[in-house]
Design an enzyme around this catalytic site. Sequence first.
Site, PDB file in Angstrom:
ATOM      1  N   HIS A 216       0.872  -1.147  -0.057  1.00 39.59           N
ATOM      2  CA  HIS A 216      -0.046  -0.004  -0.062  1.00 39.59           C
ATOM      3  C   HIS A 216       0.811   1.332  -0.012  1.00 39.59           C
ATOM      4  CE1 HIS A 216      -3.382  -2.646   0.653  1.00 39.59           C
ATOM      5  NE2 HIS A 216      -4.168  -1.632   0.595  1.00 39.59           N
ATOM      6  N   SER A 220       0.073  -1.122  -6.548  1.00 39.93           N
ATOM      7  CA  SER A 220       0.405  -2.258  -7.065  1.00 39.93           C
ATOM      8  C   SER A 220       1.191  -1.905  -8.511  1.00 39.93           C
ATOM      9  CB  SER A 220      -0.851  -2.771  -7.470  1.00 39.93           C
ATOM     10  OG  SER A 220      -1.695  -3.402  -6.452  1.00 39.93           O
ATOM     11  N   LYS A 244     -13.772  -8.775  -9.721  1.00 42.94           N
ATOM     12  CA  LYS A 244     -12.926  -9.447 -10.617  1.00 42.94           C
ATOM     13  C   LYS A 244     -12.115 -10.612  -9.489  1.00 42.94           C
ATOM     14  CE  LYS A 244      -9.393  -8.340 -14.021  1.00 42.94           C
ATOM     15  NZ  LYS A 244      -8.743  -7.280 -14.698  1.00 42.94           N
ATOM     16  N   ASP A 245     -11.797 -10.135  -8.444  1.00 44.12           N
ATOM     17  CA  ASP A 245     -11.146 -10.995  -7.450  1.00 44.12           C
ATOM     18  C   ASP A 245     -12.304 -12.320  -7.257  1.00 44.12           C
ATOM     19  OD1 ASP A 245      -8.828  -9.389  -7.777  1.00 44.12           O
ATOM     20  OD2 ASP A 245      -8.788  -9.001  -5.683  1.00 44.12           O
ATOM     21  N   GLU A 288       6.747 -33.841  -1.807  1.00 46.98           N
ATOM     22  CA  GLU A 288       5.661 -33.249  -2.479  1.00 46.98           C
ATOM     23  C   GLU A 288       6.051 -32.495  -3.799  1.00 46.98           C
ATOM     24  OE1 GLU A 288       1.661 -33.302  -0.736  1.00 46.98           O
ATOM     25  OE2 GLU A 288       2.955 -34.864  -1.391  1.00 46.98           O
TER      26      GLU A 288
END
Length: 417
Positions: A216, A220, A244-245, A288
């Site tokens: 922040h 971004s 959108k998310d 894994e």
Amino acid sequence: MSGESTYVPKNAVAKWFESRLPVLGLAHSSFVVFPNPRNLNYWWTFGGILAFLLISQIITGVVLAMHYTPESTLAFDSVERIMRDVNFGWLMRYWHANGASMFFIGLYVHILRGMYYGSYKAPREVLWLLGFIIYLLSMATAFMGYVLPWGQMSFWGATVITSLFSAIPVVGDAITTWLWGGYSVDNATLNRFFALHYLLPFMIVGVVGLHIWALHVPGSNNPTGIEPESAKDTLPFHPYFTVKDGFALTVFLIFYAWFVFYIPNYLGHADNYIEANPLVTPPHIVPEWYYLPFYAILRSIPSKFGGFLAMFGAVLIVAVLPWLDTSKIKSAVYRPLFRIFFWIFVVDAVLLGYIGSQPPEGGAVIAGRLLTAYYFIHFLVILPLLSRFEPTRPLPASISDAVLGDSVKAEPALASH
């Protein structure tokens, strides 16, 4: 680049609370009116997906811990009891076990997106380093969680990986004994791993908070790599990016549910349904899938200590990426050669993962060494050279121009020669 809060409490109680602890105003400025570049694509939704998966893993993990017994003679049976006797225990375990894989899928996409669009470059170096710490903590948490079912692959995987520390000169044996709580992987090891597996996710939450805070400050990054210059380059986080998310999360959850309900054991190993036996070694010990590229690097070095250094070096080298790639152009969209080598690197990492899943014999050994060599050459040689000599495309004048396809800067890109 934080947005100004326009939050106004609507009743007396809310006003009283906000005047003493303005947490609602903070949330409003951080997640409602916070300005984001208007051209963010769906690759940026994986940050929100990872936040959801982390919360999901903590909730299911706490429920499973209520029924799990961290004792070497009872652990395996307690997991079977969760699967058979606890109400919806099978769902909790499959959701949690596959959730680890889903988390790493999201994490690798998130990291590769950052590498492709140059999100590690100034002024976001601290953001990148905090993300790397989250990655390290996630790897440690997942490894310790994999040991808890106390099956054959859990036991022998823990034995192989923790034994690597014995390769460290002078202090190696002492560190290994401390990790084990004795002279072999046993009950003390299981207890320690259970305690740490329960604790580390809450540490991850704390670092995620710092990660969001660091995000922040500069805001971004975006697909162009150009910083927003005016309000027309940005949109508020809500409702544009929450919708959108939310859509991206829904699609991802369908993918996640497919594994949980239809192929819950696809990403695991059949030997882990055999109770741990220190006297019987599995024919092929593999970790894994999300560890396999680093496991292949470990095995590609003939020396145990050299393999140890190469494996951890392969992880740590990602942290210093902002200082290896010094190009002024951030996004691969405007760096044609960088884009080519980026995809070569992705293919190299995928092939390393495949080699890590194969027995270390014949051509797999040679291929592993060649792929390992390229992995380090990419970071230590190719990226610095591209930073200095790569020709680049002209940048758009602004984010809005990039979105609308308008004019580009007349002057050459900063890194072109």
